[in-house]
Design a protein around this motif. Structure first.
Motif, PDB file in Angstrom:
ATOM      1  N   ASP A 122       3.577   3.785  -3.782  1.00  0.00           N
ATOM      2  CA  ASP A 122       3.581   2.461  -4.414  1.00  0.00           C
ATOM      3  C   ASP A 122       2.725   2.446  -5.681  1.00  0.00           C
ATOM      4  O   ASP A 122       1.717   1.751  -5.772  1.00  0.00           O
ATOM      5  CB  ASP A 122       3.107   1.392  -3.422  1.00  0.00           C
ATOM      6  CG  ASP A 122       1.732   1.701  -2.837  1.00  0.00           C
ATOM      7  OD1 ASP A 122       1.243   2.828  -3.042  1.00  0.00           O
ATOM      8  OD2 ASP A 122       1.171   0.813  -2.189  1.00  0.00           O
ATOM      9  N   PRO A 170       0.780   5.108  13.996  1.00  0.00           N
ATOM     10  CA  PRO A 170       1.473   3.818  13.984  1.00  0.00           C
ATOM     11  C   PRO A 170       0.863   2.763  14.904  1.00  0.00           C
ATOM     12  O   PRO A 170       0.778   1.588  14.541  1.00  0.00           O
ATOM     13  CB  PRO A 170       2.902   4.177  14.416  1.00  0.00           C
ATOM     14  CG  PRO A 170       3.067   5.595  13.970  1.00  0.00           C
ATOM     15  CD  PRO A 170       1.717   6.228  14.178  1.00  0.00           C
ATOM     16  N   ALA A 174      -0.770  -0.780  13.616  1.00  0.00           N
ATOM     17  CA  ALA A 174      -0.259  -2.069  14.077  1.00  0.00           C
ATOM     18  C   ALA A 174      -1.323  -2.911  14.760  1.00  0.00           C
ATOM     19  O   ALA A 174      -1.250  -4.144  14.758  1.00  0.00           O
ATOM     20  CB  ALA A 174       0.927  -1.850  15.016  1.00  0.00           C
ATOM     21  N   TYR A 180      -0.847  -7.922   8.009  1.00  0.00           N
ATOM     22  CA  TYR A 180       0.515  -7.423   8.190  1.00  0.00           C
ATOM     23  C   TYR A 180       1.172  -6.954   6.888  1.00  0.00           C
ATOM     24  O   TYR A 180       1.822  -5.888   6.884  1.00  0.00           O
ATOM     25  CB  TYR A 180       1.385  -8.482   8.867  1.00  0.00           C
ATOM     26  CG  TYR A 180       2.810  -8.028   9.045  1.00  0.00           C
ATOM     27  CD1 TYR A 180       3.126  -7.055   9.988  1.00  0.00           C
ATOM     28  CD2 TYR A 180       3.831  -8.556   8.250  1.00  0.00           C
ATOM     29  CE1 TYR A 180       4.427  -6.614  10.140  1.00  0.00           C
ATOM     30  CE2 TYR A 180       5.140  -8.113   8.401  1.00  0.00           C
ATOM     31  CZ  TYR A 180       5.435  -7.146   9.339  1.00  0.00           C
ATOM     32  OH  TYR A 180       6.722  -6.706   9.477  1.00  0.00           O
ATOM     33  N   PRO A 181       1.048  -7.677   5.768  1.00  0.00           N
ATOM     34  CA  PRO A 181       1.682  -7.184   4.534  1.00  0.00           C
ATOM     35  C   PRO A 181       1.199  -5.790   4.134  1.00  0.00           C
ATOM     36  O   PRO A 181       1.987  -4.963   3.668  1.00  0.00           O
ATOM     37  CB  PRO A 181       1.292  -8.234   3.490  1.00  0.00           C
ATOM     38  CG  PRO A 181       1.081  -9.486   4.279  1.00  0.00           C
ATOM     39  CD  PRO A 181       0.459  -9.017   5.566  1.00  0.00           C
ATOM     40  N   GLN A 183      -0.030  -3.527   6.274  1.00  0.00           N
ATOM     41  CA  GLN A 183       0.532  -2.618   7.272  1.00  0.00           C
ATOM     42  C   GLN A 183       1.958  -2.233   6.893  1.00  0.00           C
ATOM     43  O   GLN A 183       2.338  -1.056   6.960  1.00  0.00           O
ATOM     44  CB  GLN A 183       0.542  -3.270   8.652  1.00  0.00           C
ATOM     45  CG  GLN A 183      -0.819  -3.529   9.255  1.00  0.00           C
ATOM     46  CD  GLN A 183      -0.706  -4.178  10.627  1.00  0.00           C
ATOM     47  OE1 GLN A 183       0.319  -4.049  11.309  1.00  0.00           O
ATOM     48  NE2 GLN A 183      -1.741  -4.888  11.043  1.00  0.00           N
ATOM     49  N   LYS A 184       2.728  -3.237   6.488  1.00  0.00           N
ATOM     50  CA  LYS A 184       4.128  -3.006   6.128  1.00  0.00           C
ATOM     51  C   LYS A 184       4.227  -2.083   4.922  1.00  0.00           C
ATOM     52  O   LYS A 184       5.095  -1.202   4.866  1.00  0.00           O
ATOM     53  CB  LYS A 184       4.810  -4.345   5.843  1.00  0.00           C
ATOM     54  CG  LYS A 184       6.311  -4.255   5.632  1.00  0.00           C
ATOM     55  CD  LYS A 184       6.917  -5.636   5.472  1.00  0.00           C
ATOM     56  CE  LYS A 184       8.422  -5.542   5.273  1.00  0.00           C
ATOM     57  NZ  LYS A 184       9.032  -6.907   5.101  1.00  0.00           N
ATOM     58  N   ARG A 185       3.345  -2.265   3.951  1.00  0.00           N
ATOM     59  CA  ARG A 185       3.364  -1.429   2.748  1.00  0.00           C
ATOM     60  C   ARG A 185       3.020   0.015   3.098  1.00  0.00           C
ATOM     61  O   ARG A 185       3.675   0.951   2.638  1.00  0.00           O
ATOM     62  CB  ARG A 185       2.381  -1.973   1.710  1.00  0.00           C
ATOM     63  CG  ARG A 185       2.326  -1.150   0.421  1.00  0.00           C
ATOM     64  CD  ARG A 185       1.480  -1.834  -0.632  1.00  0.00           C
ATOM     65  NE  ARG A 185       0.068  -1.860  -0.298  1.00  0.00           N
ATOM     66  CZ  ARG A 185      -0.767  -0.836  -0.495  1.00  0.00           C
ATOM     67  NH1 ARG A 185      -0.319   0.315  -0.987  1.00  0.00           N
ATOM     68  NH2 ARG A 185      -2.041  -0.945  -0.207  1.00  0.00           N
ATOM     69  N   ALA A 187       3.410   1.571   5.917  1.00  0.00           N
ATOM     70  CA  ALA A 187       4.445   2.191   6.743  1.00  0.00           C
ATOM     71  C   ALA A 187       5.795   2.311   6.040  1.00  0.00           C
ATOM     72  O   ALA A 187       6.737   2.871   6.607  1.00  0.00           O
ATOM     73  CB  ALA A 187       4.608   1.393   8.039  1.00  0.00           C
ATOM     74  N   SER A 188       5.900   1.826   4.799  1.00  0.00           N
ATOM     75  CA  SER A 188       7.172   1.858   4.088  1.00  0.00           C
ATOM     76  C   SER A 188       7.465   3.240   3.532  1.00  0.00           C
ATOM     77  O   SER A 188       6.621   4.149   3.565  1.00  0.00           O
ATOM     78  CB  SER A 188       7.139   0.850   2.932  1.00  0.00           C
ATOM     79  OG  SER A 188       6.342   1.349   1.861  1.00  0.00           O
ATOM     80  N   GLY A 191       4.893   4.229   0.999  1.00  0.00           N
ATOM     81  CA  GLY A 191       3.509   4.058   1.427  1.00  0.00           C
ATOM     82  C   GLY A 191       2.851   5.386   1.714  1.00  0.00           C
ATOM     83  O   GLY A 191       2.614   6.190   0.813  1.00  0.00           O
ATOM     84  N   SER A 194       3.019   9.015   8.212  1.00  0.00           N
ATOM     85  CA  SER A 194       2.408   8.860   9.534  1.00  0.00           C
ATOM     86  C   SER A 194       2.154  10.222  10.167  1.00  0.00           C
ATOM     87  O   SER A 194       2.689  11.252   9.743  1.00  0.00           O
ATOM     88  CB  SER A 194       3.336   8.046  10.443  1.00  0.00           C
ATOM     89  OG  SER A 194       4.492   8.805  10.770  1.00  0.00           O
TER      90      SER A 194
END
Length: 261
Positions: A122, A170, A174, A180-181, A183-185, A187-188, A191, A194
């Motif tokens: 990103d 993961p 979580a 959350y935003p 976390q989402k970034r 895991a994308s 990003g 993992s």
């Protein structure tokens, strides 16, 4: 024989030295100049022998010490065109710095031959590096990627050693402190990698003769060294550690850690 020294490797700062006691290169400079120089000295490495600093991207954990380090030692800086622009626009390099744009070919720096390859992250531009050492051995440094693309795989395949990102677990991500935003970034696909995705990649690389691996850029909030290590070892259950492969985990501050290849 060249060695790789993950001097600093975490979400807080990254800097890797590749070479020997007299000469080498740096990948990133994400902690202060003083800390980098102190770490080099602790490892018996001469800061004056660094031929170049190769930047992966411009997030602070990869460039925060760049300006002072390049000014103090007069080291040339190598980066993609977009990253060079960002470094200059944000006053992250000294005046009259020796800036070199990476093109699609190979770059000779000191005794090393480097090729960069794009990584999905990103940021406007991001890359990993394939490095051929004076003795012909090949290694790759590949962190800050949301997924392993075909381009990345083509560069990693067949390396003698790979330093690869194993950023987060993961479950820990979580259930951790990040909103959350974020976390989402993380895991994308743009990003971070993992533990399980890293382990799958290591497993594939082992089938193509790579036998030495360093897990790097571990999150200090969403991972632990034991968790990352166990995930990879579990995925490689059909191979025997220290016979079929060697596995190391880079510390946030890696004074004293060196891996020969």
């Amino acid at each position: 024989m060249a060695r790789i020294y993950p001097l600093f490797s975490s979400s807080s700062g990254n800097c890797t030295y590749i070479g020997n006691g007299k000469s080498g290169i740096l990948i990133d400079a994400g902690v202060s100049c003083k800390r980098i120089c102190d770490s080099l000295e602790a490892n018996g490495l001469e800061a004056g022998g660094i031929s170049g600093i190769f930047i992966t991207h411009t997030h602070s954990d990869h460039v925060s010490g760049l300006k002072v380090l390049a000014k103090k030692l007069g080291i040339p800086i190598y980066a993609q065109r977009k990253n060079l622009s960002l470094l200059m626009e944000n006053d992250l390099v000294p005046e009259n710095a020796q800036l070199h744009e990476l093109d699609s070919g190979e770059t000779i720096c000191g005794d090393f031959l480097l090729t960069h390859f794009e990584t999905p992250h990103d940021t406007p531009a991001s890359c990993g590096y394939r490095i051929i050492c004076p003795d012909g051995k090949k290694l790759c440094v590949c962190t800050d990627l949301g997924c392993v693309t075909q381009t990345i795989w083509d560069n990693l395949k067949g390396s003698d050693l790979v330093l690869i990102e194993s950023n987060y677990d993961p479950y820990m991500l979580a259930h951790g402190p990040y909103p959350y935003p974020l976390q989402k970034r993380i895991a994308s696909d743009h990003g971070h990698l993992s533990n399980s995705d890293c382990a799958d990649t290591v497993h594939k690389l082992l089938q193509f003769s790579t036998q030495k691996f360093i897990l790097g850029h571990l999150s200090q909030h969403n991972n632990t060294p034991v968790t990352a290590e166990n995930t990879v070892v579990g995925t490689l259950s059909d191979a025997r550690r220290n016979r079929d492969y060697l596995l190391f985990v880079a510390k946030p501050e890696g004074e004293g850690m060196a891996v020969a290849f």
